[in-house]
Write a protein that holds these residues in place. Structure first.
Motif, PDB file in Angstrom:
ATOM      1  N   GLY A   1       0.856  -1.248   0.090  1.00 59.42           N
ATOM      2  CA  GLY A   1      -0.172  -0.068  -0.031  1.00 59.42           C
ATOM      3  C   GLY A   1       0.893   1.210  -0.015  1.00 59.42           C
ATOM      4  O   GLY A   1       0.259   2.551   0.187  1.00 59.42           O
ATOM      5  N   LEU A   2       2.183   1.115  -0.142  1.00 64.47           N
ATOM      6  CA  LEU A   2       3.067   2.426  -0.307  1.00 64.47           C
ATOM      7  C   LEU A   2       2.802   3.041  -1.529  1.00 64.47           C
ATOM      8  O   LEU A   2       3.000   4.265  -1.585  1.00 64.47           O
ATOM      9  N   ILE A   3       2.552   2.553  -2.594  1.00 63.55           N
ATOM     10  CA  ILE A   3       1.936   2.994  -3.935  1.00 63.55           C
ATOM     11  C   ILE A   3       0.558   2.355  -4.141  1.00 63.55           C
ATOM     12  O   ILE A   3       0.184   1.235  -3.510  1.00 63.55           O
ATOM     13  N   PRO A   4      -0.142   2.874  -5.418  1.00 63.76           N
ATOM     14  CA  PRO A   4      -1.494   2.601  -5.455  1.00 63.76           C
ATOM     15  C   PRO A   4      -1.391   0.763  -5.675  1.00 63.76           C
ATOM     16  O   PRO A   4      -0.539   0.319  -6.379  1.00 63.76           O
ATOM     17  N   ARG A   5      -2.377   0.023  -4.782  1.00 61.26           N
ATOM     18  CA  ARG A   5      -2.325  -1.520  -4.885  1.00 61.26           C
ATOM     19  C   ARG A   5      -2.765  -2.008  -6.283  1.00 61.26           C
ATOM     20  O   ARG A   5      -2.247  -3.006  -6.358  1.00 61.26           O
ATOM     21  N   GLU A   6      -3.388  -1.138  -7.131  1.00 60.78           N
ATOM     22  CA  GLU A   6      -3.601  -1.726  -8.456  1.00 60.78           C
ATOM     23  C   GLU A   6      -2.681  -2.014  -9.496  1.00 60.78           C
ATOM     24  O   GLU A   6      -2.836  -2.591 -10.168  1.00 60.78           O
ATOM     25  N   LEU A   7      -1.523  -1.403  -8.911  1.00 60.68           N
ATOM     26  CA  LEU A   7      -0.236  -1.454  -9.724  1.00 60.68           C
ATOM     27  C   LEU A   7       0.438  -2.895  -9.355  1.00 60.68           C
ATOM     28  O   LEU A   7       1.436  -3.292  -9.801  1.00 60.68           O
ATOM     29  N   ALA A   8       0.122  -3.697  -8.476  1.00 61.50           N
ATOM     30  CA  ALA A   8       0.701  -5.027  -8.092  1.00 61.50           C
ATOM     31  C   ALA A   8       0.857  -6.128  -9.031  1.00 61.50           C
ATOM     32  O   ALA A   8       1.650  -6.844  -9.337  1.00 61.50           O
TER      33      ALA A   8
ATOM     34  N   THR B   1      13.385  -2.160   3.487  1.00 59.77           N
ATOM     35  CA  THR B   1      13.865  -3.355   2.674  1.00 59.77           C
ATOM     36  C   THR B   1      13.258  -4.733   3.097  1.00 59.77           C
ATOM     37  O   THR B   1      13.564  -5.704   2.584  1.00 59.77           O
ATOM     38  N   LYS B   2      12.353  -4.670   4.128  1.00 59.08           N
ATOM     39  CA  LYS B   2      11.860  -5.950   4.730  1.00 59.08           C
ATOM     40  C   LYS B   2      10.453  -5.993   4.335  1.00 59.08           C
ATOM     41  O   LYS B   2       9.723  -5.156   4.805  1.00 59.08           O
ATOM     42  N   PHE B   3       9.858  -7.064   3.663  1.00 53.14           N
ATOM     43  CA  PHE B   3       8.347  -7.193   3.366  1.00 53.14           C
ATOM     44  C   PHE B   3       7.755  -8.381   4.088  1.00 53.14           C
ATOM     45  O   PHE B   3       8.443  -9.599   4.390  1.00 53.14           O
ATOM     46  N   SER B   4       6.743  -8.011   4.686  1.00 62.48           N
ATOM     47  CA  SER B   4       5.898  -9.077   5.598  1.00 62.48           C
ATOM     48  C   SER B   4       4.434  -9.332   4.802  1.00 62.48           C
ATOM     49  O   SER B   4       3.843  -8.125   4.700  1.00 62.48           O
ATOM     50  N   SER B   5       4.298 -10.501   4.175  1.00 58.96           N
ATOM     51  CA  SER B   5       3.110 -10.851   3.757  1.00 58.96           C
ATOM     52  C   SER B   5       1.856 -10.710   4.375  1.00 58.96           C
ATOM     53  O   SER B   5       1.843 -10.471   5.695  1.00 58.96           O
TER      54      SER B   5
ATOM     55  N   ALA C   1      -0.564  -6.451   4.421  1.00 58.72           N
ATOM     56  CA  ALA C   1       0.950  -6.801   4.310  1.00 58.72           C
ATOM     57  C   ALA C   1       1.807  -5.195   4.415  1.00 58.72           C
ATOM     58  O   ALA C   1       1.206  -4.485   4.564  1.00 58.72           O
ATOM     59  N   LYS C   2       3.126  -5.427   4.946  1.00 55.48           N
ATOM     60  CA  LYS C   2       4.052  -4.275   5.277  1.00 55.48           C
ATOM     61  C   LYS C   2       5.180  -4.684   4.636  1.00 55.48           C
ATOM     62  O   LYS C   2       6.081  -5.400   4.368  1.00 55.48           O
ATOM     63  N   TYR C   3       5.820  -3.293   4.415  1.00 57.31           N
ATOM     64  CA  TYR C   3       7.256  -3.149   3.713  1.00 57.31           C
ATOM     65  C   TYR C   3       7.925  -1.945   4.464  1.00 57.31           C
ATOM     66  O   TYR C   3       7.533  -0.899   4.509  1.00 57.31           O
ATOM     67  N   GLU C   4       8.958  -2.420   5.434  1.00 54.62           N
ATOM     68  CA  GLU C   4       9.228  -1.321   6.412  1.00 54.62           C
ATOM     69  C   GLU C   4      10.908  -1.732   6.507  1.00 54.62           C
ATOM     70  O   GLU C   4      11.413  -2.389   5.816  1.00 54.62           O
ATOM     71  N   GLU C   5      11.385  -1.098   7.513  1.00 53.28           N
ATOM     72  CA  GLU C   5      12.719  -1.047   7.881  1.00 53.28           C
ATOM     73  C   GLU C   5      13.820  -0.518   6.950  1.00 53.28           C
ATOM     74  O   GLU C   5      14.546  -1.304   6.181  1.00 53.28           O
TER      75      GLU C   5
END
Length: 426
Positions: free
Chosen positions: A90-97, A294-298, A309-313
């Protein structure tokens, strides 16, 4: 038959079965049903003249790909795999996934390399991991064959040039710091070390140990600086650069990223972009690398509740031991046009209502001494670099083609022609 869509565009409908054979969607590579009618436009290069298609679904995919491509450029030509993770978080629009990655010409020009014809086995021996920031710092230097532009904000543009940089990499956080240098000697190397330690101090991190190549790091001056600070210092073997792999790899990464952004901007805006801007491209890429996660959590379920989902650190978060969420809206493509409000209007003074209210500049990187919303902008007329807030950004380089009266004088003011004359003749 000729029909009109909701936006007023005229298109022609026909049955695909009337054509010589079934065609394929050029974006999805999926076969088109022979019984499904398609809409035809008059400017589609994939269909012969007189029978060009207008497919709303294809147009939607193209717009999503264009949006993804713009973000790819905006974040320093970040890999599409990482952009996919950012969309899922969700850091950028989810429709682009789920959008197929387009081809980037800038990456093709700047990141191409030989295809490997054999593969090495995995190395089971790993570097002992660091447990806290500042415990181990890998350091190395890069030299540039092209003199780098040194920015000034008043007086006369200087003829001094950057010749290289010292690169520092923290083993724990992967935080990167680059110190640009006009001379490559023991004194300037010590100054780079002190500048890095001041940067670490702003995050509350003391430096404990350095790992370096030989050369300028094995001089008496650098050794005495390390001993005076009570720090450790180790070296890799002579001509055994793989023993300083973290710094060597980081130099490759930042050089590749800066080169790609610089070439991309030069192709889009050749009148304004010059290769001597590589120092700013390096700084911009390092800022991006330190800020992006750098760290992705599904996505998971906890006690029956969905946890997104998270993308952090990011490296800067791990360095400061505080989660720092980057404001992605403050990042812009290196070298893109920036329209800065005139000085009189910024100072609330009178301004001729029939003259231009802005001047065009070049986006270089974020100012290290201001908020993240304040970039350093190169004035294309004077050659000065200043931090600006009241700006309009053209991330797509669209205005470069339309501003027919644009002229760039900063190259002449900075006397870049003298650098060309100093180059050895081959």
């Amino acid at each position: 038959s000729i029909e009109t869509n909701t936006e007023g565009a005229r298109y022609k409908k026909f049955d695909i079965s009337d054509s010589e054979g079934a065609q394929s969607n050029p974006l999805t590579s999926s076969p088109i049903s022979e019984s499904e009618p398609r809409a035809i436009t008059f400017d589609d290069p994939h269909v012969s003249e007189g029978a060009q298609t207008y497919d709303p679904e294809v147009e939607i995919v193209r717009r999503k790909q264009h949006r993804l491509f713009m973000l790819h450029e905006k974040y320093g030509h970040l890999g599409f795999a990482k952009l996919n993770l950012m969309a899922r978080a969700g850091l950028i629009p989810r429709e682009l996934a789920n959008v197929d990655a387009p081809t980037c010409p800038g990456c093709a020009y700047g990141k191409a390399h030989r295809k490997p014809w054999r593969y090495k086995g995995t190395n089971k021996r790993q570097i002992k991991p660091a447990t806290h920031p500042g415990q181990v710092i890998s350091v190395d230097q890069l030299a540039s064959p092209t003199p780098g532009f040194v920015p000034t904000h008043r007086g006369t543009p200087t003829t001094m040039r950057y010749t290289g940089a010292t690169v520092f990499v923290d083993h724990f956080s992967d935080f990167t710091y680059i110190h640009l240098m006009t001379e490559m000697n023991a004194e300037t190397t010590v100054l780079a070390k002190l500048a890095f330690e001041r940067e670490c101090a702003t995050h509350g991190v003391p430096v404990r140990h350095y790992h370096a190549d030989n050369g300028l790091f094995d001089t008496k001056l650098f050794r005495s600086s390390v001993e005076k600070a009570g720090q450790g210092l180790t070296f890799c073997g002579v001509n055994a650069h793989h023993q300083n792999g973290k710094a060597e790899r980081r130099i490759k990464d930042v050089t590749e990223g800066a080169r790609t952004a610089l070439i991309h901007a030069a192709h889009r805006w050749p009148d304004a972009i010059h290769a001597s801007l590589w120092p700013a491209a390096l700084k911009h890429y390092v800022n991006l690398k330190n800020a992006l996660p750098t760290k992705f959590s599904s996505e998971i379920k906890v006690n029956g509740r969905k946890q997104l989902a998270k993308y952090e650190e990011s490296p800067i978060s791990k360095m400061s031991q505080v989660e720092v969420e980057p404001n992605l809206e403050h990042f812009h493509p290196f070298g893109s046009p920036v329209y800065v409000l005139s000085d009189n209007l910024q100072a609330l003074k009178s301004h001729n209502k029939w003259t231009d209210r802005t001047r065009v500049g070049i986006f270089l990187c974020h100012s290290p001494n201001h908020a993240s919303s304040v970039p350093l902008v190169l004035n294309t007329k004077t050659g000065f670099v200043s931090p600006q807030f009241h700006c309009i950004y053209d991330d797509g380089f669209d205005t470069c083609k339309r501003d027919v009266h644009f002229t760039s004088a900063w190259q002449r003011k900075a006397q870049l022609h003298l650098d060309e004359q100093k180059k050895p003749k081959t």
